[in-house]
Design a protein around this motif. Sequence first.
Motif, PDB file in Angstrom:
ATOM      1  N   LEU A  66       0.818  -1.212   0.000  1.00 55.59           N
ATOM      2  CA  LEU A  66       0.000   0.000   0.000  1.00 55.59           C
ATOM      3  C   LEU A  66       0.853   1.265   0.000  1.00 55.59           C
ATOM      4  CD1 LEU A  66      -2.764  -1.108   2.543  1.00 55.59           C
ATOM      5  CD2 LEU A  66      -2.914  -1.048   0.046  1.00 55.59           C
ATOM      6  N   ASP A  67       2.174   1.093   0.031  1.00 57.54           N
ATOM      7  CA  ASP A  67       3.120   2.207  -0.026  1.00 57.54           C
ATOM      8  C   ASP A  67       2.861   3.205   1.108  1.00 57.54           C
ATOM      9  OD1 ASP A  67       5.277   3.609  -1.010  1.00 57.54           O
ATOM     10  OD2 ASP A  67       4.088   4.738  -2.489  1.00 57.54           O
ATOM     11  N   LEU A  68       2.839   2.677   2.332  1.00 55.84           N
ATOM     12  CA  LEU A  68       2.515   3.507   3.499  1.00 55.84           C
ATOM     13  C   LEU A  68       3.743   3.890   4.317  1.00 55.84           C
ATOM     14  CD1 LEU A  68      -0.745   1.687   4.660  1.00 55.84           C
ATOM     15  CD2 LEU A  68      -0.540   3.813   3.358  1.00 55.84           C
ATOM     16  N   GLY A  69       4.916   3.644   3.785  1.00 45.73           N
ATOM     17  CA  GLY A  69       6.125   4.071   4.479  1.00 45.73           C
ATOM     18  C   GLY A  69       6.709   2.998   5.371  1.00 45.73           C
ATOM     19  N   GLU A  70       7.397   3.445   6.423  1.00 45.34           N
ATOM     20  CA  GLU A  70       8.052   2.515   7.335  1.00 45.34           C
ATOM     21  C   GLU A  70       7.025   1.632   8.034  1.00 45.34           C
ATOM     22  OE1 GLU A  70      11.034   2.556  11.244  1.00 45.34           O
ATOM     23  OE2 GLU A  70      10.545   4.419  10.184  1.00 45.34           O
ATOM     24  N   VAL A  71       7.328   0.349   8.100  1.00 39.75           N
ATOM     25  CA  VAL A  71       6.389  -0.619   8.679  1.00 39.75           C
ATOM     26  C   VAL A  71       6.376  -0.463  10.201  1.00 39.75           C
ATOM     27  CG1 VAL A  71       5.779  -3.049   8.923  1.00 39.75           C
ATOM     28  CG2 VAL A  71       6.824  -2.222   6.786  1.00 39.75           C
ATOM     29  N   PRO A  72       5.225  -0.163  10.800  1.00 40.99           N
ATOM     30  CA  PRO A  72       5.145  -0.014  12.254  1.00 40.99           C
ATOM     31  C   PRO A  72       5.005  -1.364  12.955  1.00 40.99           C
ATOM     32  CG  PRO A  72       3.011   0.390  11.304  1.00 40.99           C
ATOM     33  CD  PRO A  72       3.942   0.129  10.139  1.00 40.99           C
ATOM     34  N   ASN A  73       5.156  -1.359  14.259  1.00 40.30           N
ATOM     35  CA  ASN A  73       4.904  -2.553  15.064  1.00 40.30           C
ATOM     36  C   ASN A  73       3.396  -2.693  15.212  1.00 40.30           C
ATOM     37  OD1 ASN A  73       4.644  -4.594  16.912  1.00 40.30           O
ATOM     38  ND2 ASN A  73       5.808  -3.590  18.554  1.00 40.30           N
ATOM     39  N   HIS A  74       2.816  -3.619  14.460  1.00 39.52           N
ATOM     40  CA  HIS A  74       1.352  -3.736  14.441  1.00 39.52           C
ATOM     41  C   HIS A  74       0.800  -4.458  15.655  1.00 39.52           C
ATOM     42  CE1 HIS A  74       2.720  -7.526  12.765  1.00 39.52           C
ATOM     43  NE2 HIS A  74       1.501  -8.050  12.856  1.00 39.52           N
ATOM     44  N   PHE A  75       1.649  -5.013  16.508  1.00 39.67           N
ATOM     45  CA  PHE A  75       1.180  -5.646  17.746  1.00 39.67           C
ATOM     46  C   PHE A  75       1.113  -4.651  18.912  1.00 39.67           C
ATOM     47  CE2 PHE A  75       2.633  -9.565  15.582  1.00 39.67           C
ATOM     48  CZ  PHE A  75       1.485 -10.321  15.738  1.00 39.67           C
ATOM     49  N   ASP A  76       1.658  -3.484  18.749  1.00 36.00           N
ATOM     50  CA  ASP A  76       1.655  -2.471  19.805  1.00 36.00           C
ATOM     51  C   ASP A  76       0.344  -1.684  19.754  1.00 36.00           C
ATOM     52  OD1 ASP A  76       2.069  -0.471  21.634  1.00 36.00           O
ATOM     53  OD2 ASP A  76       3.976   0.205  20.795  1.00 36.00           O
ATOM     54  N   PRO A  77      -0.509  -1.814  20.767  1.00 32.25           N
ATOM     55  CA  PRO A  77      -1.794  -1.088  20.759  1.00 32.25           C
ATOM     56  C   PRO A  77      -1.634   0.420  20.597  1.00 32.25           C
ATOM     57  CG  PRO A  77      -1.807  -2.777  22.465  1.00 32.25           C
ATOM     58  CD  PRO A  77      -0.391  -2.696  21.946  1.00 32.25           C
ATOM     59  N   ALA A  78      -0.471   0.957  20.977  1.00 30.92           N
ATOM     60  CA  ALA A  78      -0.261   2.393  20.825  1.00 30.92           C
ATOM     61  C   ALA A  78      -0.276   2.812  19.357  1.00 30.92           C
ATOM     62  CB  ALA A  78       1.065   2.792  21.477  1.00 30.92           C
ATOM     63  N   ASN A  79      -0.041   1.855  18.457  1.00 35.53           N
ATOM     64  CA  ASN A  79      -0.022   2.158  17.024  1.00 35.53           C
ATOM     65  C   ASN A  79      -1.339   1.858  16.330  1.00 35.53           C
ATOM     66  OD1 ASN A  79       2.709   2.945  17.073  1.00 35.53           O
ATOM     67  ND2 ASN A  79       3.416   0.824  16.765  1.00 35.53           N
ATOM     68  N   TRP A  80      -2.279   1.274  17.041  1.00 38.49           N
ATOM     69  CA  TRP A  80      -3.479   0.781  16.380  1.00 38.49           C
ATOM     70  C   TRP A  80      -4.325   1.872  15.752  1.00 38.49           C
ATOM     71  CZ3 TRP A  80      -5.743  -3.859  19.669  1.00 38.49           C
ATOM     72  CH2 TRP A  80      -4.807  -4.909  19.635  1.00 38.49           C
ATOM     73  N   ASP A  81      -4.485   2.998  16.425  1.00 39.79           N
ATOM     74  CA  ASP A  81      -5.291   4.081  15.847  1.00 39.79           C
ATOM     75  C   ASP A  81      -4.664   4.586  14.552  1.00 39.79           C
ATOM     76  OD1 ASP A  81      -7.134   3.919  17.864  1.00 39.79           O
ATOM     77  OD2 ASP A  81      -6.343   5.624  19.008  1.00 39.79           O
ATOM     78  N   MET A  82      -3.356   4.774  14.546  1.00 38.14           N
ATOM     79  CA  MET A  82      -2.669   5.251  13.350  1.00 38.14           C
ATOM     80  C   MET A  82      -2.777   4.235  12.212  1.00 38.14           C
ATOM     81  SD  MET A  82       0.346   4.633  11.506  1.00 38.14           S
ATOM     82  CE  MET A  82       1.507   3.926  12.695  1.00 38.14           C
ATOM     83  N   ILE A  83      -2.550   2.945  12.531  1.00 36.06           N
ATOM     84  CA  ILE A  83      -2.616   1.916  11.504  1.00 36.06           C
ATOM     85  C   ILE A  83      -4.027   1.828  10.933  1.00 36.06           C
ATOM     86  CG2 ILE A  83      -2.418  -0.564  11.084  1.00 36.06           C
ATOM     87  CD1 ILE A  83      -0.208  -0.630  13.205  1.00 36.06           C
TER      88      ILE A  83
END
Length: 367
Positions: free
Chosen positions: A240-257
């Motif tokens: 999807l060309d969304l840039g750097e891959v975040p840690n998708h298991f970290d709930p702190a990132n869930w809203d952004m993802i």
Amino acid sequence: MLDMTRLAPGPYGSMLLADLGAEVIAIGGGRSGLPVPALSRGKEFITLDLKADEGRAALRRLVAESDVFMEGFRPGVADRIGAGRAELGEINPRLIYCSVTGYGQTGPLAGRAGHDINYLAIGGALGTFGPADGPPVPPLNLVADFAGGGLLAAFGIVGALYERERSGHGQYLDAAMVDGVLSMMGMNFADWGGESLPGRGSGVLAGSMPAYRCYACSDGRYVAVGALENAFFANLWQALDLGEVPNHFDPANWDMITEQLDASFGTRTMAEWTEFFAEIDACVTPVLEPRELAGFRQISQRYQGFRTDSVPAVPVYSRSAAQVGETDTEDATERVLGRFGIPPEDARKAVGSAGDGAVKGLRWPPV
């Protein structure tokens, strides 16, 4: 196999066994209800009046030469109509007798009526389904009726037949749908209240984790994303060309993802995303409606001629393939009883008044 069950669980179990080659004779009559069309293939339907001596005699004749008897009455009912475990077991000690009920043969709810939603509730599954801010939502009647009921009963019957080859004896199976739900919930019970499943509508597999949920497309349809593992999520994010891959298991990132994926999937139709991810290993699939299955490449290639009114015989065997039988719900009492040496006149007496309205038409759901 003699099948005296109704509605969904038992008939589904006997259909699975019919697909595997079992000779299934479904016994109805009187107030027993009508068969479910989608679960009737590969079976013969007969009518017996078990209040009449001739009807009970015919049942005993069938039992003497059968391997399996399955019933779905409330506890005690089969005994009262001459079809109980003890009575039939005396006729045929090798008989596998299976009772399919919601709550089982013991416990304070054993004699109570119920449906899939009730068994899910009692079994601890329903409270885990649905959104956190709304009531629990049952997944149709797939879990308790079909999986915890019919499938578990069929599995138990096959196991008992295999055991009989060693012992030479039949046995009784108390197949309760609540038991099936409890068994299937083992992993989720262990996770309940923890990080992976803190509560209803929340957790890794509950639909709140952005890597495991559905997303709306530009046409209002949905795609299902199951990119749990790191490699799959990275493939998804990079495709999807969304840039750097975040840690998708970290709930702190869930809203952004979630925000990023919502925006991305909203730019194309479901069909376009299906084509886009066709060769990308990211666990992204279209959410299909039943009418679309026959045209979807995975279904159409694996099951040629797929129809929703005749689902495939499963599983796929390499040598002794399961077979989809014909569906014929016409009353076959005289023909079937004739194979067991009962002449037509006695067969008609065995039907008696139970033939009034029995096996003459199909209706689902019951009214």
